[in-house]
Scaffold this motif. Structure first.
Motif, PDB file in Angstrom:
ATOM      1  N   ASN A 227       0.827  -1.359   0.013  1.00 29.55           N
ATOM      2  CA  ASN A 227      -0.106   0.015   0.125  1.00 29.55           C
ATOM      3  C   ASN A 227       0.679   1.208   0.062  1.00 29.55           C
ATOM      4  N   GLY A 228       2.244   1.005   0.171  1.00 28.75           N
ATOM      5  CA  GLY A 228       2.898   2.114   0.168  1.00 28.75           C
ATOM      6  C   GLY A 228       2.667   3.042   1.607  1.00 28.75           C
ATOM      7  N   ALA A 229       1.956   2.461   2.541  1.00 29.46           N
ATOM      8  CA  ALA A 229       1.404   3.296   3.777  1.00 29.46           C
ATOM      9  C   ALA A 229       0.972   1.911   4.525  1.00 29.46           C
ATOM     10  N   PRO A 230       1.060   2.376   6.065  1.00 29.87           N
ATOM     11  CA  PRO A 230       1.785   3.276   6.671  1.00 29.87           C
ATOM     12  C   PRO A 230       3.051   2.860   6.761  1.00 29.87           C
ATOM     13  N   LEU A 231       3.912   3.830   6.700  1.00 36.53           N
ATOM     14  CA  LEU A 231       5.434   3.726   6.978  1.00 36.53           C
ATOM     15  C   LEU A 231       5.946   4.055   8.184  1.00 36.53           C
ATOM     16  N   VAL A 232       5.415   4.810   9.099  1.00 34.50           N
ATOM     17  CA  VAL A 232       5.928   5.028  10.416  1.00 34.50           C
ATOM     18  C   VAL A 232       6.159   3.745  11.230  1.00 34.50           C
ATOM     19  N   PRO A 233       5.359   2.526  11.083  1.00 41.93           N
ATOM     20  CA  PRO A 233       5.789   1.454  11.918  1.00 41.93           C
ATOM     21  C   PRO A 233       6.989   1.092  12.175  1.00 41.93           C
ATOM     22  N   ILE A 234       7.847   1.225  11.288  1.00 41.43           N
ATOM     23  CA  ILE A 234       9.366   0.834  11.515  1.00 41.43           C
ATOM     24  C   ILE A 234       9.724   1.760  12.916  1.00 41.43           C
ATOM     25  N   GLY A 235       9.360   3.074  12.935  1.00 37.54           N
ATOM     26  CA  GLY A 235       9.868   4.033  14.035  1.00 37.54           C
ATOM     27  C   GLY A 235       9.195   3.177  15.357  1.00 37.54           C
ATOM     28  N   ASP A 236       7.795   3.154  15.212  1.00 42.15           N
ATOM     29  CA  ASP A 236       7.206   2.564  16.377  1.00 42.15           C
ATOM     30  C   ASP A 236       7.813   1.120  16.890  1.00 42.15           C
ATOM     31  N   GLU A 237       8.070   0.473  15.715  1.00 47.25           N
ATOM     32  CA  GLU A 237       9.027  -1.008  16.290  1.00 47.25           C
ATOM     33  C   GLU A 237      10.293  -0.557  17.070  1.00 47.25           C
TER      34      GLU A 237
ATOM     35  N   PHE B 262      14.530   9.121  10.534  1.00 41.58           N
ATOM     36  CA  PHE B 262      14.945   7.680  11.182  1.00 41.58           C
ATOM     37  C   PHE B 262      14.985   6.825   9.773  1.00 41.58           C
ATOM     38  N   MET B 263      14.007   6.756   9.218  1.00 39.96           N
ATOM     39  CA  MET B 263      14.046   6.017   7.771  1.00 39.96           C
ATOM     40  C   MET B 263      15.173   6.444   6.889  1.00 39.96           C
ATOM     41  N   GLY B 264      15.403   7.516   6.832  1.00 37.08           N
ATOM     42  CA  GLY B 264      16.458   8.195   5.815  1.00 37.08           C
ATOM     43  C   GLY B 264      17.836   7.549   6.479  1.00 37.08           C
ATOM     44  N   VAL B 265      18.213   7.512   7.747  1.00 38.60           N
ATOM     45  CA  VAL B 265      19.217   7.012   8.540  1.00 38.60           C
ATOM     46  C   VAL B 265      19.515   5.343   8.043  1.00 38.60           C
ATOM     47  N   LEU B 266      18.087   4.830   8.465  1.00 37.76           N
ATOM     48  CA  LEU B 266      18.363   3.242   7.970  1.00 37.76           C
ATOM     49  C   LEU B 266      18.462   3.217   6.453  1.00 37.76           C
ATOM     50  N   LYS B 267      17.940   3.699   5.631  1.00 36.45           N
ATOM     51  CA  LYS B 267      18.148   3.727   4.140  1.00 36.45           C
ATOM     52  C   LYS B 267      19.801   3.958   3.885  1.00 36.45           C
ATOM     53  N   LEU B 268      20.243   5.109   4.599  1.00 42.05           N
ATOM     54  CA  LEU B 268      21.691   5.023   3.948  1.00 42.05           C
ATOM     55  C   LEU B 268      22.562   4.040   4.775  1.00 42.05           C
ATOM     56  N   ASN B 269      22.246   3.382   5.661  1.00 42.56           N
ATOM     57  CA  ASN B 269      23.008   2.112   6.137  1.00 42.56           C
ATOM     58  C   ASN B 269      22.314   0.819   5.595  1.00 42.56           C
ATOM     59  N   ASN B 270      21.692   0.895   4.404  1.00 43.84           N
ATOM     60  CA  ASN B 270      21.063  -0.266   3.724  1.00 43.84           C
ATOM     61  C   ASN B 270      20.312  -1.463   4.899  1.00 43.84           C
ATOM     62  N   LYS B 271      19.531  -0.623   5.762  1.00 44.49           N
ATOM     63  CA  LYS B 271      18.852  -1.453   6.802  1.00 44.49           C
ATOM     64  C   LYS B 271      17.299  -1.236   6.279  1.00 44.49           C
ATOM     65  N   ILE B 272      16.564  -2.298   6.666  1.00 38.14           N
ATOM     66  CA  ILE B 272      15.188  -2.544   6.506  1.00 38.14           C
ATOM     67  C   ILE B 272      14.372  -1.197   6.937  1.00 38.14           C
ATOM     68  N   ASN B 273      13.752  -0.237   6.313  1.00 36.87           N
ATOM     69  CA  ASN B 273      13.042   0.582   6.728  1.00 36.87           C
ATOM     70  C   ASN B 273      11.385   0.790   6.467  1.00 36.87           C
ATOM     71  N   VAL B 274      10.924  -0.623   5.848  1.00 38.76           N
ATOM     72  CA  VAL B 274       9.320  -0.553   5.468  1.00 38.76           C
ATOM     73  C   VAL B 274       9.227  -2.043   5.887  1.00 38.76           C
ATOM     74  N   LEU B 275       8.045  -2.069   6.682  1.00 43.46           N
ATOM     75  CA  LEU B 275       7.581  -3.536   7.127  1.00 43.46           C
ATOM     76  C   LEU B 275       6.622  -3.954   6.347  1.00 43.46           C
ATOM     77  N   SER B 276       6.778  -5.252   5.655  1.00 43.69           N
ATOM     78  CA  SER B 276       5.652  -5.716   4.785  1.00 43.69           C
ATOM     79  C   SER B 276       4.362  -6.214   5.442  1.00 43.69           C
ATOM     80  N   SER B 277       4.705  -6.505   6.838  1.00 50.26           N
ATOM     81  CA  SER B 277       3.253  -6.591   7.806  1.00 50.26           C
ATOM     82  C   SER B 277       2.529  -5.432   7.783  1.00 50.26           C
ATOM     83  N   ALA B 278       2.916  -4.366   7.542  1.00 51.90           N
ATOM     84  CA  ALA B 278       2.372  -2.969   7.799  1.00 51.90           C
ATOM     85  C   ALA B 278       1.554  -2.547   6.429  1.00 51.90           C
TER      86      ALA B 278
END
Length: 348
Positions: free
Chosen positions: A139-149, A319-335
């Protein structure tokens, strides 16, 4: 590890551009953060008009606005850096402003070209966080759950009350998240009929009368019966809610839609037996809405300090930008419903 990032967020309610400068630290097990500076830049009448009417533009004019808004964002970031005398910014992460969101048709569009931002600030920019997920069937949303997690794990659920309300919580060891219902995107429209930008504290809604037929029609909309993951956009409001609105008093429309939102949010909290719920977003200041939610559920509603209420989304995009620059997961498929967890965003 330590990173300093600026997050930019422009919500569908068009109440301004949130700019949030955050220090993130990773100790090998947990992420911690501290908001160092933050502000909301109110849109001029010209910019509010441009963004509000962007869905009506031709392709050429929309492309022009994408660049123009990118340079606007870059200028605001540059001003923010200068005024706060920042010298250690590692990256800028920009959500952009949503014009179209049609994941069922495999596209979503957030304008504000990151390359234009980078041209001005000369700092790495991460942008376009949603498109990759949509192309992956999400859905391209919601994306903030990675921060909630990773940043707000001490609560049973996190609810954001913005243009739309959305929720994120852990169920069966997976982070579940979805949009609940429209909130400010509709309430602010009714307030504008009364020449107000918004209904402060829900005072006008409190004075209005509920329209039973409208309330029943709103609660009967099919979306509320769908299982998550699911998301909402302005197109959904135009197709499903606008046709229900008759020539009724703005006060009564505000009262009715506030009741509708409170009911949908409270029912969601009850359905998943969520007890300790963290509320943020501009709608949290609507004391009447919060009251109505509290009367309809048993959950403990926790409202944090103003800085977190106002800037949680901008903080999480940083925070998602930081994760992206470090090649870390920043979007959760469960969300989002995409095929797999992934690291999303374009970097320039």
């Amino acid at each position: 590890m330590e990173f300093h990032a600026i997050g930019l967020m422009s919500g569908t309610s068009l109440d301004g551009l949130d700019i949030c400068f955050v220090r993130f630290q990773f100790d090998g097990g947990d992420w911690n953060f501290k908001i160092l500076h933050a502000e909301t830049v109110g849109y001029s009448e010209e910019w509010e008009f441009k963004l509000r009417n962007s869905t009506q533009l031709s392709s050429a004019k929309l492309l022009a606005l994408n660049s123009e808004y990118g340079f606007y964002l870059g200028g605001q970031v540059q001003k923010f850096i200068r005024e706060n005398q920042l010298s250690n910014v590692d990256l800028v992460a920009s959500h952009g402003h949503t014009v179209f969101h049609q994941p069922q048709n495999k596209f979503t569009l957030q304008i504000g070209d990151g390359r234009a931002i980078n041209t001005i600030v000369k700092i790495p920019v991460v942008y376009d966080f949603r498109s990759q997920d949509v192309l992956m069937g999400g859905n391209g949303a919601p994306l903030v759950p990675i921060g909630d997690e990773l940043l707000f794990a001490g609560y049973d659920a996190c609810v954001n009350l913005g243009g739309f309300s959305n929720i994120s919580f852990k169920a069966d060891k997976r982070r579940v998240a979805f949009d609940i219902c429209p909130v400010n995107i509709v309430l602010n429209r009714f307030a504008k009929v009364l020449n107000l930008n918004y209904d402060k504290n829900g005072a006008i809604a409190r004075s209005g009368k509920i329209i039973p037929e409208l309330l029943n029609s709103l609660n009967a909309l099919p979306y509320y019966k769908y299982a998550p993951p699911k998301s909402l956009g302005i197109e959904w409001v135009e197709e499903n809610i606008d046709p229900l609105i008759q020539d009724q008093m703005a006060e009564d429309l505000l009262a009715t839609f506030t009741e509708h939102a409170a009911l949908q949010i409270a029912e969601t909290l009850g359905k998943f037996d969520l007890k300790k719920v963290f509320f943020t977003g501009g709608g949290t200041y609507n004391s009447f809405l919060i009251e109505r939610i509290k009367t309809k559920c048993r959950a403990e509603i926790i409202i944090p300090e103003k800085e977190i209420i106002d800037y949680k989304e901008a903080l999480i995009f940083a925070f998602m930008g930081v994760l992206k620059l470090n090649n870390k997961i920043n979007v959760l498929s469960s969300a989002t419903g995409s095929t797999e967890d992934h690291s999303s965003g374009l970097v320039v």
